[in-house]
Design a protein around this motif. Structure first.
Motif, PDB file in Angstrom:
ATOM      1  N   ARG A  72     -15.547 -44.092  39.774  1.00  0.00           N
ATOM      2  CA  ARG A  72     -16.854 -43.979  40.432  1.00  0.00           C
ATOM      3  C   ARG A  72     -17.994 -44.387  39.503  1.00  0.00           C
ATOM      4  NH1 ARG A  72     -16.369 -38.722  44.377  1.00  0.00           N
ATOM      5  NH2 ARG A  72     -14.811 -39.677  45.746  1.00  0.00           N
ATOM      6  N   ILE A  73     -17.890 -44.056  38.232  1.00  0.00           N
ATOM      7  CA  ILE A  73     -18.929 -44.451  37.278  1.00  0.00           C
ATOM      8  C   ILE A  73     -19.004 -45.971  37.189  1.00  0.00           C
ATOM      9  CG2 ILE A  73     -19.515 -44.509  34.815  1.00  0.00           C
ATOM     10  CD1 ILE A  73     -18.459 -41.622  34.643  1.00  0.00           C
ATOM     11  N   VAL A  74     -17.859 -46.613  37.051  1.00  0.00           N
ATOM     12  CA  VAL A  74     -17.841 -48.074  36.909  1.00  0.00           C
ATOM     13  C   VAL A  74     -18.301 -48.742  38.194  1.00  0.00           C
ATOM     14  CG1 VAL A  74     -16.333 -50.063  36.558  1.00  0.00           C
ATOM     15  CG2 VAL A  74     -16.122 -48.063  35.080  1.00  0.00           C
ATOM     16  N   ARG A  75     -17.851 -48.244  39.343  1.00  0.00           N
ATOM     17  CA  ARG A  75     -18.274 -48.840  40.617  1.00  0.00           C
ATOM     18  C   ARG A  75     -19.784 -48.693  40.818  1.00  0.00           C
ATOM     19  NH1 ARG A  75     -15.448 -52.189  43.729  1.00  0.00           N
ATOM     20  NH2 ARG A  75     -16.572 -51.309  45.468  1.00  0.00           N
ATOM     21  N   ARG A  76     -20.344 -47.550  40.461  1.00  0.00           N
ATOM     22  CA  ARG A  76     -21.788 -47.332  40.598  1.00  0.00           C
ATOM     23  C   ARG A  76     -22.558 -48.310  39.717  1.00  0.00           C
ATOM     24  NH1 ARG A  76     -22.889 -41.767  39.136  1.00  0.00           N
ATOM     25  NH2 ARG A  76     -21.975 -41.291  41.145  1.00  0.00           N
ATOM     26  N   GLU A  77     -22.080 -48.510  38.486  1.00  0.00           N
ATOM     27  CA  GLU A  77     -22.749 -49.455  37.599  1.00  0.00           C
ATOM     28  C   GLU A  77     -22.637 -50.885  38.111  1.00  0.00           C
ATOM     29  OE1 GLU A  77     -21.762 -49.203  33.522  1.00  0.00           O
ATOM     30  OE2 GLU A  77     -22.803 -47.304  33.271  1.00  0.00           O
ATOM     31  N   GLU A  78     -21.473 -51.248  38.633  1.00  0.00           N
ATOM     32  CA  GLU A  78     -21.300 -52.597  39.178  1.00  0.00           C
ATOM     33  C   GLU A  78     -22.216 -52.814  40.381  1.00  0.00           C
ATOM     34  OE1 GLU A  78     -17.174 -53.088  40.024  1.00  0.00           O
ATOM     35  OE2 GLU A  78     -16.662 -53.469  37.932  1.00  0.00           O
ATOM     36  N   ALA A  79     -22.341 -51.806  41.235  1.00  0.00           N
ATOM     37  CA  ALA A  79     -23.209 -51.925  42.405  1.00  0.00           C
ATOM     38  C   ALA A  79     -24.668 -52.062  41.972  1.00  0.00           C
ATOM     39  CB  ALA A  79     -23.039 -50.716  43.314  1.00  0.00           C
ATOM     40  N   ALA A  80     -25.082 -51.281  40.993  1.00  0.00           N
ATOM     41  CA  ALA A  80     -26.458 -51.358  40.506  1.00  0.00           C
ATOM     42  C   ALA A  80     -26.720 -52.713  39.857  1.00  0.00           C
ATOM     43  CB  ALA A  80     -26.723 -50.231  39.510  1.00  0.00           C
ATOM     44  N   ARG A  81     -25.732 -53.196  39.139  1.00  0.00           N
ATOM     45  CA  ARG A  81     -25.887 -54.487  38.473  1.00  0.00           C
ATOM     46  C   ARG A  81     -25.971 -55.634  39.479  1.00  0.00           C
ATOM     47  NH1 ARG A  81     -21.909 -56.666  33.861  1.00  0.00           N
ATOM     48  NH2 ARG A  81     -23.338 -58.195  33.006  1.00  0.00           N
ATOM     49  N   SER A  82     -25.134 -55.587  40.523  1.00  0.00           N
ATOM     50  CA  SER A  82     -25.176 -56.651  41.546  1.00  0.00           C
ATOM     51  C   SER A  82     -26.476 -56.559  42.354  1.00  0.00           C
ATOM     52  CB  SER A  82     -23.961 -56.591  42.449  1.00  0.00           C
ATOM     53  OG  SER A  82     -24.004 -55.461  43.266  1.00  0.00           O
ATOM     54  N   ALA A  83     -26.966 -55.346  42.609  1.00  0.00           N
ATOM     55  CA  ALA A  83     -28.244 -55.190  43.317  1.00  0.00           C
ATOM     56  C   ALA A  83     -29.385 -55.730  42.467  1.00  0.00           C
ATOM     57  CB  ALA A  83     -28.479 -53.725  43.656  1.00  0.00           C
ATOM     58  N   GLU A  84     -29.296 -55.510  41.179  1.00  0.00           N
ATOM     59  CA  GLU A  84     -30.316 -56.021  40.261  1.00  0.00           C
ATOM     60  C   GLU A  84     -30.300 -57.551  40.259  1.00  0.00           C
ATOM     61  OE1 GLU A  84     -30.323 -56.198  35.555  1.00  0.00           O
ATOM     62  OE2 GLU A  84     -30.663 -54.166  36.295  1.00  0.00           O
ATOM     63  N   LYS A  85     -29.101 -58.135  40.243  1.00  0.00           N
ATOM     64  CA  LYS A  85     -29.003 -59.599  40.243  1.00  0.00           C
ATOM     65  C   LYS A  85     -29.465 -60.194  41.571  1.00  0.00           C
ATOM     66  CE  LYS A  85     -25.653 -60.318  36.707  1.00  0.00           C
ATOM     67  NZ  LYS A  85     -24.604 -61.153  36.228  1.00  0.00           N
ATOM     68  N   SER A  86     -29.141 -59.541  42.678  1.00  0.00           N
ATOM     69  CA  SER A  86     -29.589 -60.071  43.971  1.00  0.00           C
ATOM     70  C   SER A  86     -31.111 -59.932  44.104  1.00  0.00           C
ATOM     71  CB  SER A  86     -28.883 -59.368  45.117  1.00  0.00           C
ATOM     72  OG  SER A  86     -29.273 -58.013  45.189  1.00  0.00           O
ATOM     73  N   GLY A  87     -31.686 -58.942  43.492  1.00  0.00           N
ATOM     74  CA  GLY A  87     -33.125 -58.791  43.484  1.00  0.00           C
ATOM     75  C   GLY A  87     -33.802 -59.874  42.659  1.00  0.00           C
ATOM     76  N   GLU A  88     -33.132 -60.296  41.579  1.00  0.00           N
ATOM     77  CA  GLU A  88     -33.666 -61.366  40.746  1.00  0.00           C
ATOM     78  C   GLU A  88     -33.608 -62.696  41.478  1.00  0.00           C
ATOM     79  OE1 GLU A  88     -31.480 -61.451  37.136  1.00  0.00           O
ATOM     80  OE2 GLU A  88     -32.324 -59.598  36.376  1.00  0.00           O
ATOM     81  N   ALA A  89     -32.584 -62.878  42.306  1.00  0.00           N
ATOM     82  CA  ALA A  89     -32.394 -64.150  42.994  1.00  0.00           C
ATOM     83  C   ALA A  89     -33.449 -64.376  44.068  1.00  0.00           C
ATOM     84  CB  ALA A  89     -31.002 -64.217  43.610  1.00  0.00           C
ATOM     85  N   LEU A  90     -34.043 -63.296  44.559  1.00  0.00           N
ATOM     86  CA  LEU A  90     -35.053 -63.435  45.618  1.00  0.00           C
ATOM     87  C   LEU A  90     -36.309 -63.911  45.043  1.00  0.00           C
ATOM     88  CD1 LEU A  90     -34.462 -60.174  47.610  1.00  0.00           C
ATOM     89  CD2 LEU A  90     -33.746 -62.461  48.234  1.00  0.00           C
TER      90      LEU A  90
END
Length: 90
Positions: A72-90
């Motif tokens: 759960r810790i790793v999945r939460r970090e991966e989700a936050a990281r992908s959300a951060e990257k998708s936010g940068e792409a916008l």
């Protein structure tokens, strides 16, 4: 053997406090089970079962719980990281 493909810039493995905690969660069962001197005895018995056996069975449950926590810790970090990257792409 061929060399591994080069890591693209910006795709380096990331070491975060959460991943360190996850790693410790996965490492703890090894220490608990491989340190045999800590549990190589008969007493105290639990419903007639020697300590040696019920200690190992307890680690089965503890290991499963720690694995879920690490996942759960790793999945939460991966989700936050992908959300951060998708936010940068916008």
């Amino acid at each position: 053997m061929s060399a591994p493909p080069p890591t693209p810039v910006g795709k380096r493995p990331v070491v975060t406090p959460g991943r360190i905690v996850a790693g410790l969660c996965l490492f703890a069962p090894f220490v608990g089970i491989l340190w045999v001197d800590s549990y190589a005895r008969v007493e105290p018995k639990l419903i007639g079962i020697p300590f040696f056996y019920w200690y190992q069975m307890l680690w089965v449950l503890i290991s499963a719980l720690l694995t879920v926590i690490a996942y759960r810790i790793v999945r939460r970090e991966e989700a936050a990281r992908s959300a951060e990257k998708s936010g940068e792409a916008l």
